[in-house]
Write a protein that holds these residues in place. Structure first.
Motif, PDB file in Angstrom:
ATOM      1  N   TRP A  41       3.306  -7.662  -7.471  1.00  0.00           N
ATOM      2  CA  TRP A  41       2.072  -6.921  -7.737  1.00  0.00           C
ATOM      3  C   TRP A  41       2.198  -6.235  -9.081  1.00  0.00           C
ATOM      4  N   ASN A  42       1.194  -6.386  -9.913  1.00  0.00           N
ATOM      5  CA  ASN A  42       1.146  -5.715 -11.208  1.00  0.00           C
ATOM      6  C   ASN A  42      -0.022  -4.754 -11.165  1.00  0.00           C
ATOM      7  N   GLY A  43       0.261  -3.480 -10.950  1.00  0.00           N
ATOM      8  CA  GLY A  43      -0.798  -2.491 -10.877  1.00  0.00           C
ATOM      9  C   GLY A  43      -0.344  -1.248 -10.154  1.00  0.00           C
ATOM     10  N   SER A  44      -1.306  -0.443  -9.763  1.00  0.00           N
ATOM     11  CA  SER A  44      -1.047   0.837  -9.112  1.00  0.00           C
ATOM     12  C   SER A  44      -1.495   0.799  -7.665  1.00  0.00           C
ATOM     13  N   ILE A  45      -0.799   1.562  -6.833  1.00  0.00           N
ATOM     14  CA  ILE A  45      -1.152   1.689  -5.421  1.00  0.00           C
ATOM     15  C   ILE A  45      -1.229   3.169  -5.091  1.00  0.00           C
ATOM     16  N   ASP A  46      -2.341   3.592  -4.507  1.00  0.00           N
ATOM     17  CA  ASP A  46      -2.509   4.981  -4.107  1.00  0.00           C
ATOM     18  C   ASP A  46      -2.134   5.177  -2.645  1.00  0.00           C
ATOM     19  N   GLY A 119      18.002   0.993  -9.246  1.00  0.00           N
ATOM     20  CA  GLY A 119      17.198   1.719 -10.234  1.00  0.00           C
ATOM     21  C   GLY A 119      16.257   0.843 -11.041  1.00  0.00           C
ATOM     22  N   ALA A 120      16.713  -0.320 -11.484  1.00  0.00           N
ATOM     23  CA  ALA A 120      15.877  -1.200 -12.306  1.00  0.00           C
ATOM     24  C   ALA A 120      14.695  -1.779 -11.536  1.00  0.00           C
ATOM     25  N   ASP A 121      14.761  -1.759 -10.210  1.00  0.00           N
ATOM     26  CA  ASP A 121      13.699  -2.316  -9.374  1.00  0.00           C
ATOM     27  C   ASP A 121      12.765  -1.256  -8.806  1.00  0.00           C
ATOM     28  N   GLN A 122      12.974   0.011  -9.167  1.00  0.00           N
ATOM     29  CA  GLN A 122      12.148   1.088  -8.627  1.00  0.00           C
ATOM     30  C   GLN A 122      10.810   1.184  -9.359  1.00  0.00           C
ATOM     31  N   PRO A 123       9.706   1.335  -8.602  1.00  0.00           N
ATOM     32  CA  PRO A 123       8.413   1.599  -9.234  1.00  0.00           C
ATOM     33  C   PRO A 123       8.400   3.018  -9.803  1.00  0.00           C
ATOM     34  N   THR A 124       7.352   3.353 -10.521  1.00  0.00           N
ATOM     35  CA  THR A 124       7.240   4.686 -11.113  1.00  0.00           C
ATOM     36  C   THR A 124       6.032   5.428 -10.558  1.00  0.00           C
ATOM     37  N   PHE A 125       6.100   6.751 -10.636  1.00  0.00           N
ATOM     38  CA  PHE A 125       5.029   7.626 -10.157  1.00  0.00           C
ATOM     39  C   PHE A 125       4.092   7.944 -11.324  1.00  0.00           C
ATOM     40  N   LEU A 126       2.795   7.831 -11.082  1.00  0.00           N
ATOM     41  CA  LEU A 126       1.784   8.197 -12.070  1.00  0.00           C
ATOM     42  C   LEU A 126       1.020   9.407 -11.553  1.00  0.00           C
ATOM     43  N   THR A 127       1.009  10.492 -12.318  1.00  0.00           N
ATOM     44  CA  THR A 127       0.304  11.692 -11.863  1.00  0.00           C
ATOM     45  C   THR A 127      -1.206  11.498 -11.865  1.00  0.00           C
ATOM     46  N   SER A 128      -1.692  10.581 -12.695  1.00  0.00           N
ATOM     47  CA  SER A 128      -3.126  10.321 -12.785  1.00  0.00           C
ATOM     48  C   SER A 128      -3.333   8.812 -12.857  1.00  0.00           C
ATOM     49  N   GLY A 129      -3.113   8.136 -11.722  1.00  0.00           N
ATOM     50  CA  GLY A 129      -3.107   6.686 -11.724  1.00  0.00           C
ATOM     51  C   GLY A 129      -4.415   6.007 -11.367  1.00  0.00           C
ATOM     52  N   ILE A 130      -5.029   6.377 -10.261  1.00  0.00           N
ATOM     53  CA  ILE A 130      -6.269   5.733  -9.813  1.00  0.00           C
ATOM     54  C   ILE A 130      -7.328   6.809  -9.650  1.00  0.00           C
ATOM     55  N   ASN A 131      -8.391   6.711 -10.442  1.00  0.00           N
ATOM     56  CA  ASN A 131      -9.469   7.701 -10.410  1.00  0.00           C
ATOM     57  C   ASN A 131      -8.946   9.126 -10.550  1.00  0.00           C
ATOM     58  N   GLY A 132      -7.949   9.304 -11.398  1.00  0.00           N
ATOM     59  CA  GLY A 132      -7.390  10.632 -11.648  1.00  0.00           C
ATOM     60  C   GLY A 132      -6.458  11.145 -10.572  1.00  0.00           C
ATOM     61  N   ASN A 159      -3.649  -6.809  13.402  1.00  0.00           N
ATOM     62  CA  ASN A 159      -3.302  -5.683  12.537  1.00  0.00           C
ATOM     63  C   ASN A 159      -4.444  -5.386  11.581  1.00  0.00           C
ATOM     64  N   THR A 160      -4.483  -4.164  11.107  1.00  0.00           N
ATOM     65  CA  THR A 160      -5.346  -3.814   9.986  1.00  0.00           C
ATOM     66  C   THR A 160      -4.447  -3.205   8.927  1.00  0.00           C
ATOM     67  N   ILE A 161      -4.510  -3.759   7.724  1.00  0.00           N
ATOM     68  CA  ILE A 161      -3.774  -3.225   6.583  1.00  0.00           C
ATOM     69  C   ILE A 161      -4.806  -2.735   5.590  1.00  0.00           C
ATOM     70  N   PHE A 162      -4.727  -1.474   5.265  1.00  0.00           N
ATOM     71  CA  PHE A 162      -5.704  -0.825   4.392  1.00  0.00           C
ATOM     72  C   PHE A 162      -4.960  -0.337   3.156  1.00  0.00           C
ATOM     73  N   GLY A 163      -5.453  -0.673   1.986  1.00  0.00           N
ATOM     74  CA  GLY A 163      -4.798  -0.240   0.759  1.00  0.00           C
ATOM     75  C   GLY A 163      -5.782   0.226  -0.272  1.00  0.00           C
ATOM     76  N   VAL A 164      -5.359   1.196  -1.066  1.00  0.00           N
ATOM     77  CA  VAL A 164      -6.121   1.636  -2.234  1.00  0.00           C
ATOM     78  C   VAL A 164      -5.280   1.249  -3.427  1.00  0.00           C
ATOM     79  N   MET A 165      -5.775   0.309  -4.226  1.00  0.00           N
ATOM     80  CA  MET A 165      -4.979  -0.196  -5.326  1.00  0.00           C
ATOM     81  C   MET A 165      -5.835  -0.604  -6.511  1.00  0.00           C
ATOM     82  N   ASN A 166      -5.193  -0.704  -7.646  1.00  0.00           N
ATOM     83  CA  ASN A 166      -5.857  -1.093  -8.882  1.00  0.00           C
ATOM     84  C   ASN A 166      -4.954  -2.080  -9.599  1.00  0.00           C
ATOM     85  N   GLN A 167      -5.405  -3.326  -9.695  1.00  0.00           N
ATOM     86  CA  GLN A 167      -4.593  -4.366 -10.320  1.00  0.00           C
ATOM     87  C   GLN A 167      -4.668  -4.260 -11.842  1.00  0.00           C
ATOM     88  N   SER A 168      -3.514  -4.353 -12.486  1.00  0.00           N
ATOM     89  CA  SER A 168      -3.463  -4.397 -13.946  1.00  0.00           C
ATOM     90  C   SER A 168      -3.500  -5.852 -14.364  1.00  0.00           C
TER      91      SER A 168
END
Length: 169
Positions: A41-46, A119-132, A159-168
């Protein structure tokens, strides 16, 4: 997902469906890549939420605007609730912008936390990633992901899988 059929919703509106067979074999559970490490996945997940049953269209519409505890089978007792996993980027707000994420704790009460020890495989935290709002950023390259062993309570034919995400890109 309900046996043999996958429905896709966007902002609470049904966008389409397709025949699909869900693999319910125990193994690892990944966020950020597929089981075989072919696609990342290339993008952000809330937020990521999993229920152990198929939600109704009305419940999906409600979730699209409010909170995962609104479904009719939510219960304050984690074992009695259909809410089985809830990962919220807001829960990581103690991290600095662009900090590496080694653990993301499950807020459902079931303790299905996901992690990444390399460490090299860890995602990063964005303080203002999706809709601020805060988000988890996955680069889409290498092996960036968070994972855990799959729990039997997440293995179901419904199952129901619900996600809030923004693809880059």
């Amino acid at each position: 997902y309900s046996t043999g059929s996958q429905l896709m919703y966007f902002n609470g509106a049904l966008m389409g469906s397709t025949g699909y067979t869900w693999d319910i074999q125990p193994g690892n559970f990944f966020i950020g890549r597929d089981l075989w490490n072919n696609d990342q996945w290339n993008g952000s997940i809330d937020e990521v939420v999993i229920y152990n049953r198929t939600l109704s269209q009305n419940e999906i519409r409600a979730l699209s605007g409010y909170h995962p505890m609104q479904v009719s089978s939510w219960n304050v007792s984690a074992g009695a609730s259909s809410l089985k996993l809830q990962l919220q980027a807001d829960s990581l707000s103690n991290l600095a912008n662009n900090a590496s994420i080694s653990n993301w704790n499950d807020d459902s009460g079931n303790g299905f936390n996901v992690s990444q020890g390399t460490g090299a495989d860890q995602p990063t935290f964005l303080t203002s990633g999706i809709n601020g709002k805060p988000a988890v950023n996955l680069s889409g390259s290498g092996n960036t992901n968070l994972n855990r062993g799959c729990e039997t309570t997440l293995l179901s034919n419904s199952n129901t899988i619900f996600g809030v995400m923004n693809q880059s890109n």
